[in-house]
Design a protein around this motif. Structure first.
Motif, PDB file in Angstrom:
ATOM      1  N   GLU A   2       0.832  -1.209   0.000  1.00 37.86           N
ATOM      2  CA  GLU A   2       0.000   0.000   0.000  1.00 37.86           C
ATOM      3  C   GLU A   2       0.864   1.256   0.000  1.00 37.86           C
ATOM      4  O   GLU A   2       0.567   2.221  -0.707  1.00 37.86           O
ATOM      5  CB  GLU A   2      -0.977   0.010   1.179  1.00 37.86           C
ATOM      6  N   ASP A   3       1.969   1.267   0.754  1.00 42.85           N
ATOM      7  CA  ASP A   3       2.902   2.405   0.731  1.00 42.85           C
ATOM      8  C   ASP A   3       3.453   2.627  -0.672  1.00 42.85           C
ATOM      9  O   ASP A   3       3.526   3.757  -1.157  1.00 42.85           O
ATOM     10  CB  ASP A   3       4.057   2.188   1.711  1.00 42.85           C
ATOM     11  N   ARG A  11       0.792   4.076  -2.946  1.00 43.03           N
ATOM     12  CA  ARG A  11       0.588   5.505  -2.685  1.00 43.03           C
ATOM     13  C   ARG A  11       1.611   6.342  -3.461  1.00 43.03           C
ATOM     14  O   ARG A  11       1.302   7.422  -3.933  1.00 43.03           O
ATOM     15  CB  ARG A  11       0.726   5.800  -1.184  1.00 43.03           C
ATOM     16  N   PHE A  44      -4.527   5.481  -4.630  1.00 45.31           N
ATOM     17  CA  PHE A  44      -4.129   5.171  -3.255  1.00 45.31           C
ATOM     18  C   PHE A  44      -3.617   6.383  -2.480  1.00 45.31           C
ATOM     19  O   PHE A  44      -3.041   6.230  -1.419  1.00 45.31           O
ATOM     20  CB  PHE A  44      -3.043   4.081  -3.244  1.00 45.31           C
ATOM     21  N   HIS A  58      -9.185   3.511  -2.409  1.00 45.71           N
ATOM     22  CA  HIS A  58      -8.747   2.122  -2.473  1.00 45.71           C
ATOM     23  C   HIS A  58      -7.837   1.776  -1.303  1.00 45.71           C
ATOM     24  O   HIS A  58      -6.996   2.578  -0.908  1.00 45.71           O
ATOM     25  CB  HIS A  58      -7.989   1.849  -3.783  1.00 45.71           C
ATOM     26  N   HIS A  59      -7.978   0.540  -0.801  1.00 48.43           N
ATOM     27  CA  HIS A  59      -7.170   0.079   0.336  1.00 48.43           C
ATOM     28  C   HIS A  59      -6.806  -1.387   0.146  1.00 48.43           C
ATOM     29  O   HIS A  59      -7.649  -2.183  -0.272  1.00 48.43           O
ATOM     30  CB  HIS A  59      -7.940   0.233   1.651  1.00 48.43           C
ATOM     31  N   VAL A 106      -6.505  -4.765   1.569  1.00 48.56           N
ATOM     32  CA  VAL A 106      -7.075  -5.477   2.716  1.00 48.56           C
ATOM     33  C   VAL A 106      -6.209  -6.678   3.069  1.00 48.56           C
ATOM     34  O   VAL A 106      -5.948  -6.941   4.237  1.00 48.56           O
ATOM     35  CB  VAL A 106      -8.528  -5.923   2.412  1.00 48.56           C
ATOM     36  N   ILE A 109      -8.614  -5.986  -2.437  1.00 51.30           N
ATOM     37  CA  ILE A 109      -8.626  -4.526  -2.414  1.00 51.30           C
ATOM     38  C   ILE A 109     -10.055  -4.081  -2.123  1.00 51.30           C
ATOM     39  O   ILE A 109     -11.007  -4.650  -2.663  1.00 51.30           O
ATOM     40  CB  ILE A 109      -8.167  -3.943  -3.774  1.00 51.30           C
ATOM     41  N   ARG A 110     -10.181  -3.051  -1.290  1.00 55.54           N
ATOM     42  CA  ARG A 110     -11.502  -2.497  -0.963  1.00 55.54           C
ATOM     43  C   ARG A 110     -11.632  -1.115  -1.590  1.00 55.54           C
ATOM     44  O   ARG A 110     -10.733  -0.292  -1.487  1.00 55.54           O
ATOM     45  CB  ARG A 110     -11.661  -2.385   0.550  1.00 55.54           C
ATOM     46  N   ASP A 144     -14.037   2.092  -1.240  1.00 57.55           N
ATOM     47  CA  ASP A 144     -15.087   2.733  -0.450  1.00 57.55           C
ATOM     48  C   ASP A 144     -15.897   3.607  -1.404  1.00 57.55           C
ATOM     49  O   ASP A 144     -15.617   4.797  -1.588  1.00 57.55           O
ATOM     50  CB  ASP A 144     -14.481   3.551   0.693  1.00 57.55           C
TER      51      ASP A 144
END
Length: 144
Positions: free
Chosen positions: A13-14, A17, A24, A30-31, A33, A42-43, A45
């Motif tokens: 995730e880092d 980003r 990200f 997006h995250h 998971v 991946i989530r 929201d």
């Protein structure tokens, strides 16, 4: 680190980003998971920005989520290869997803030296029923 991966979900995730801030960044939806051997969840929201008329999550938002999920599963195996790119993506929309969390469970089904193929099952936050299914192919750049 998850078994069979070259980085953890937090490390991935880092990295995302850094190289993919439009998906990200600090205010992005997006995250990561979970990250496993040839898999990633991946989530998204999904909020008003992701909806189409009728109050359902839009096709382009689901396609982007699918693409990001296969990219994450691939990078979990090959590491920080930012220039791995999508060469094909096919999606079948099965149900209307409601606003809120949408999860993309991706798995790499073929990993070669230059190409990877993955599939993605997309589901809404409150159900195991699929809202879409996707297959994507990625080109992996030469390591030279």
């Amino acid at each position: 680190m998850a078994s069979g991966t070259v980085m953890t979900a937090a490390e991935l995730e880092d990295f995302l980003r850094e190289v993919f801030p439009q998906a990200f960044g600090p205010t992005r939806p997006h995250h990561v998971v979970a990250l496993g051997h040839r898999t990633a969840t991946i989530r998204l929201d999904a909020d008003d920005a992701h909806l189409r008329p009728g109050g359902t999550v839009s096709g382009p938002a689901l396609m982007a989520l699918s693409d990001v999920a296969v990219y994450a599963a691939l990078l979990g195996q090959i590491g920080r290869v930012a220039l791995a790119v999508t060469t094909n993506l096919s999606i079948n929309f099965l149900r209307k997803p409601a606003p809120g969390p949408v999860f993309a469970d991706a798995r790499i089904i073929k990993l070669g030296k230059r190409l990877a193929v993955g599939d993605v099952a997309l589901r809404g936050g409150g159900s195991e029923d699929l809202v879409a299914h996707c297959v994507a192919t990625y080109s992996i750049p030469d390591k030279r």
